[in-house]
Design an enzyme around this catalytic site. Structure first.
Site, PDB file in Angstrom:
ATOM      1  N   ASP A   1      -3.265   3.774  10.305  1.00 51.14           N
ATOM      2  CA  ASP A   1      -3.006   2.400   9.868  1.00 51.14           C
ATOM      3  C   ASP A   1      -4.354   1.717   9.710  1.00 51.14           C
ATOM      4  OD1 ASP A   1      -1.470  -0.037   9.428  1.00 51.14           O
ATOM      5  OD2 ASP A   1      -2.202  -0.673  11.381  1.00 51.14           O
ATOM      6  N   SER A   2      -4.325   0.575   9.052  1.00 49.27           N
ATOM      7  CA  SER A   2      -5.548  -0.216   8.893  1.00 49.27           C
ATOM      8  C   SER A   2      -6.055  -0.754  10.229  1.00 49.27           C
ATOM      9  CB  SER A   2      -5.264  -1.380   7.950  1.00 49.27           C
ATOM     10  OG  SER A   2      -4.199  -2.155   8.471  1.00 49.27           O
TER      11      SER A   2
ATOM     12  N   TYR B   1      -6.618  -4.240   5.539  1.00 47.85           N
ATOM     13  CA  TYR B   1      -6.603  -3.613   4.215  1.00 47.85           C
ATOM     14  C   TYR B   1      -5.878  -4.508   3.200  1.00 47.85           C
ATOM     15  CZ  TYR B   1      -7.898   1.072   6.068  1.00 47.85           C
ATOM     16  OH  TYR B   1      -8.536   2.143   6.643  1.00 47.85           O
ATOM     17  N   GLY B   2      -5.000  -5.351   3.739  1.00 48.26           N
ATOM     18  CA  GLY B   2      -4.063  -6.075   2.880  1.00 48.26           C
ATOM     19  C   GLY B   2      -4.667  -7.064   1.900  1.00 48.26           C
TER      20      GLY B   2
ATOM     21  N   ASN C   1       1.625  -0.297   5.240  1.00 52.52           N
ATOM     22  CA  ASN C   1       2.296  -0.540   3.954  1.00 52.52           C
ATOM     23  C   ASN C   1       1.282  -0.685   2.818  1.00 52.52           C
ATOM     24  OD1 ASN C   1       5.461  -1.570   4.360  1.00 52.52           O
ATOM     25  ND2 ASN C   1       4.202  -1.625   6.185  1.00 52.52           N
TER      26      ASN C   1
ATOM     27  N   GLU D   1      -1.241 -10.761  15.726  1.00 54.32           N
ATOM     28  CA  GLU D   1      -2.343 -10.217  16.532  1.00 54.32           C
ATOM     29  C   GLU D   1      -2.793 -11.206  17.606  1.00 54.32           C
ATOM     30  OE1 GLU D   1      -5.378  -8.163  14.332  1.00 54.32           O
ATOM     31  OE2 GLU D   1      -3.880  -6.866  13.403  1.00 54.32           O
TER      32      GLU D   1
ATOM     33  N   THR E   1       3.277  -3.697   8.649  1.00 57.52           N
ATOM     34  CA  THR E   1       3.402  -3.164  10.012  1.00 57.52           C
ATOM     35  C   THR E   1       3.647  -4.236  11.079  1.00 57.52           C
ATOM     36  OG1 THR E   1       0.986  -3.275  10.002  1.00 57.52           O
ATOM     37  CG2 THR E   1       1.992  -1.104   9.725  1.00 57.52           C
TER      38      THR E   1
HETATM   39  N1  DGL Z   1      -1.155  -2.587   8.208  1.00 58.02           N
HETATM   40  C1  DGL Z   1      -1.134  -3.553   7.120  1.00 58.02           C
HETATM   41  C2  DGL Z   1       0.139  -3.345   6.292  1.00 58.02           C
HETATM   42  O1  DGL Z   1       1.142  -2.835   6.752  1.00 58.02           O
HETATM   43  C3  DGL Z   1      -1.251  -4.976   7.596  1.00 58.02           C
HETATM   44  C4  DGL Z   1      -2.616  -5.350   8.114  1.00 58.02           C
HETATM   45  C5  DGL Z   1      -3.674  -5.269   7.056  1.00 58.02           C
HETATM   46  O2  DGL Z   1      -3.672  -6.068   6.107  1.00 58.02           O
HETATM   47  O3  DGL Z   1      -4.527  -4.400   7.171  1.00 58.02           O
HETATM   48  O4  DGL Z   1       0.160  -3.705   5.135  1.00 58.02           O
END
Ligand code: DGL
Length: 266
Positions: free
Chosen positions: A6-7, A38-39, A70, A149, A182
């Site tokens: 995951d990010s 990452y989003g 995601n 968070e 997530t």
């Molecule tokens: N894990 C990212 C998602 O599910 C959310 C957090 C992010 O933006 O990195 O899109």
């Protein structure tokens, strides 16, 4: 091992589902906390990071990869499958889209996610592949990740923001809503309250876990190759005490966190 990346920390919501559904297997988790989120990033950047994350998991013994994020699933699933064609890769978008297409009664499906996920149109495409008659309504909700968070799950401010983000989807009369990030399952109660109790919520992490279970049931060789114990391994590119604390709280078990160096390969 079952590898999940995951990010950052949110992918632990996917780990939670996997451990619940497949408690016998050891998981290997990598959260890219140095480069999170990452989003809000471009597709090219998310693809590069995702390839590096997957490579780390494979180098450390993963036999199957779950893309928990995601945003990474939306941007990089195709490229991951191309580069690592001999490894089964489960992403969160396709199983969640199929579940939503099955669940809807009025054909109106809502999707919430990061800007990257919503902007990619990946959910809409996957839902339409399952059922071309559906109408998809999407909303990006960038403020929800930092709120989760911060642990602000029940604060009135969070409820107000969730209500504001969901209002267009309520107006659109979506009867099914994909929590396409997530972090959102941690807000499930508030989301259900604000969208309406009749709306069916889809958790992509749960759907990915079900897909993984199905994959293992149909692939005895892969199943046999997986470690079966609870010596789970958690890595982050920037392991902080806060990460360890949230992980402990969310997973309800002690989590030993190690540092991982990724990057510079792709
Ligand atoms: N894990 C990212 C998602 O599910 C959310 C957090 C992010 O933006 O990195 O899109």
């Amino acid at each position: 091992m079952i590898g999940i990346f995951d990010s950052g920390i949110g992918g632990l919501s996917v780990v939670k589902e996997i451990l619940q559904l497949l408690p016998a297997y050891r998981v290997l988790y990598f959260g890219d906390t140095v480069r999170t989120p990452y989003g809000n990033r471009s597709r090219e950047t998310i693809v590069k990071y995702s390839l590096e994350d997957a490579e780390f998991l494979l180098e450390n013994g993963a036999k199957v990869i779950v893309v928990g994020c995601n945003s990474a699933s939306a941007a990089a699933a195709e490229e991951l499958r191309r580069r690592f064609s001999d490894v089964p890769i489960i992403e969160v978008i396709s199983p969640a889209a199929r579940a939503a297409a099955r669940a809807t009664k009025n054909g109106r499906i809502g999707v919430i996610g990061t800007r990257a996920t919503v902007g990619s149109g990946a959910y809409e495409k996957a839902i339409k592949e399952s059922n071309p008659q559906t109408k998809v309504f999407s909303a990006s909700c960038p403020l929800l990740v930092p709120l989760v968070e911060e642990g602000w799950l029940k604060k009135p401010e969070t409820k107000t923001i969730v209500k504001k983000y969901l209002s267009p989807l309520k107006v659109a009369q979506a009867d099914t809503l994909i929590m396409g990030c997530t972090h959102y399952p941690f807000l499930e109660k508030t989301i259900q309250l604000k969208i309406g109790k009749k709306v069916k919520l889809i958790d992509p992490g749960r759907e990915a876990a079900l897909e993984l279970k199905n994959l293992l049931e149909n692939n005895p060789e892969l199943e046999r190759s997986l470690a079966k114990d609870d010596r789970h391994r958690f890595f982050a590119s920037d392991p902080t005490p806060r990460f360890a604390e949230l992980a402990r709280r969310w997973l309800g078990r002690p989590v030993e966190l190690s540092k991982a160096e990724v990057g510079g390969k792709f």
